[in-house]
Scaffold this active site. Structure first.
Site, PDB file in Angstrom:
ATOM      1  N   LYS A   1       0.848  -1.205   0.000  1.00 48.83           N
ATOM      2  CA  LYS A   1       0.000   0.000   0.000  1.00 48.83           C
ATOM      3  C   LYS A   1       0.870   1.236   0.000  1.00 48.83           C
ATOM      4  CE  LYS A   1       0.806   1.263   4.505  1.00 48.83           C
ATOM      5  NZ  LYS A   1       1.657   2.415   4.854  1.00 48.83           N
TER       6      LYS A   1
ATOM      7  N   PRO B   1       9.201  -3.865  -0.022  1.00 50.17           N
ATOM      8  CA  PRO B   1      10.350  -3.533   0.823  1.00 50.17           C
ATOM      9  C   PRO B   1      10.061  -3.801   2.306  1.00 50.17           C
ATOM     10  CG  PRO B   1       9.820  -1.706  -0.666  1.00 50.17           C
ATOM     11  CD  PRO B   1       8.756  -2.733  -0.854  1.00 50.17           C
TER      12      PRO B   1
ATOM     13  N   ALA C   1       3.678  -1.417   4.220  1.00 54.77           N
ATOM     14  CA  ALA C   1       2.866  -2.429   4.912  1.00 54.77           C
ATOM     15  C   ALA C   1       3.176  -3.864   4.475  1.00 54.77           C
ATOM     16  CB  ALA C   1       1.372  -2.138   4.763  1.00 54.77           C
TER      17      ALA C   1
ATOM     18  N   ASP D   1      -2.664  -2.008   9.887  1.00 59.60           N
ATOM     19  CA  ASP D   1      -2.715  -1.995   8.420  1.00 59.60           C
ATOM     20  C   ASP D   1      -3.147  -3.342   7.837  1.00 59.60           C
ATOM     21  OD1 ASP D   1      -1.742   0.570   8.605  1.00 59.60           O
ATOM     22  OD2 ASP D   1       0.275   0.089   7.890  1.00 59.60           O
TER      23      ASP D   1
END
Ligand code: C5P
Length: 306
Positions: free
Chosen positions: A8, A98, A104, A144
């Site tokens: 995201k 990453p 997230a 998240d």
């Protein structure tokens, strides 16, 4: 059972006052982009997790815990507990998102593990865990996680876990600049509180930006770019001053919008269209201000079984 789950970017992250429980009330406009982790779940005696980097993804996976601290393992245990079964599973995570990058990734892996384990252990004829139930379990794991299940574009309030889908037209084209080493989310929130205290700022109650919502509904990239806003950006830049050079480089190369993604250190650049994103990615790659430059589009769906 393999589940693919998106990263995201936060189109707006309005951070309200610090609450008694250590969290901040937010207005968090999440947008799922086409950068995916894959979690494979197989029956295997006891919960275990291995992590590998996806081909071509320069993600440093050394920092990812491969024990019970991994959020995906905690997700598997939670599903087993709720269904009253043994958490008999080996999880293999293939990462392209990453690590500790503000996109997230850990939450995505937890969301994927929730879906994969529910598929493995729930009754396919009469499932006891609905998407809604999984989103509630996700909220227990992290703020998240529910969004990684839902995908698309959505606004989160509370800790960010109470979601409503947002109308968004068309597709937006992004370029992401990753950085060496992650940033700790609690450290960035803490720095944000410190900056506000130093400035003696009254922290306003977070509000969704009407301009941002209108830009999404119209599918207008230039307007969206002008309304991107992240209250954590100043804190992330103070903890990682090199980010201001990365953001300036993207702006200078014609991005229609630029911001730190979530708590960083990944920087997100919005392009006018797909062709512009290709040009922007090529010039940013040559500017030497990122570890890796990747293109992605959004919105895309949340966790899906592949
Ligand atoms: O919910 P999650 O575990 O992802 O949050 C990580 C950390 O981020 C929290 O411990 C807290 O320090 C910070 N946070 C916050 N307010 C939120 C969400 C996260 O302060 N709404």
């Amino acid at each position: 059972m393999t589940v693919r789950v998106p990263a995201k970017v936060n189109l707006q992250l309005a951070v309200g006052p610090l609450r008694d429980d250590g969290y901040h009330d937010l207005v968090n406009v999440f947008h799922a982009v086409s950068l995916f982790d894959e979690v494979t779940a197989e029956p295997a005696g006891a919960p275990a997790v291995t992590v590998e980097a996806a081909p071509d993804a320069q993600v440093a996976i050394e920092g990812v815990p491969v024990d019970g601290d991994n959020l995906a393992v905690r997700a598997a245990r939670l599903v087993a507990d709720r269904l009253g079964v043994e958490p008999d599973v080996a999880l293999r995570i293939r990462k392209a998102i990453p690590v500790a990058g503000g996109m997230a990734g850990g939450s995505a892996d937890a969301a994927a593990a929730l879906v994969a384990c529910a598929r493995l252990w729930d009754d396919p004829e009469a499932p006891r865990l609905s998407l809604d139930d999984l989103m509630k379990l996700g909220g227990e794991l992290g703020s998240d996680v529910p969004f990684a299940l839902l995908g698309g574009t959505a606004v989160g309030v509370g800790r960010g876990e109470q979601l409503s889908p947002v109308e968004a037209r068309g597709t937006f084209h992004w370029v992401f600049a990753t950085a060496d080493g992650g940033l700790s989310t609690p450290a960035v929130y803490g720095e944000c509180d410190r900056i506000r205290a130093e400035r003696g700022e009254q922290v306003p109650w977070p509000q969704a930006s009407p301009g941002l919502m209108a830009a999404l509904a119209a599918g207008d990239a230039a307007a969206l770019g002008a309304h991107l806003d992240n209250d954590l950006q100043a804190a992330a830049v103070r903890l990682r001053p090199s980010l201001s050079r990365t953001l300036d480089a993207g702006r200078g190369l014609g991005a229609v919008g630029a911001l730190v993604s979530g708590s960083g250190p990944t920087c997100a650049f919005l392009a006018a269209d797909a062709g512009h994103a290709a040009d922007l990615a090529a010039s940013l790659g040559g500017a030497g201000v990122a570890k890796q430059v990747v293109r992605a589009h959004g919105p895309v769906p949340g966790a899906i079984v592949v």
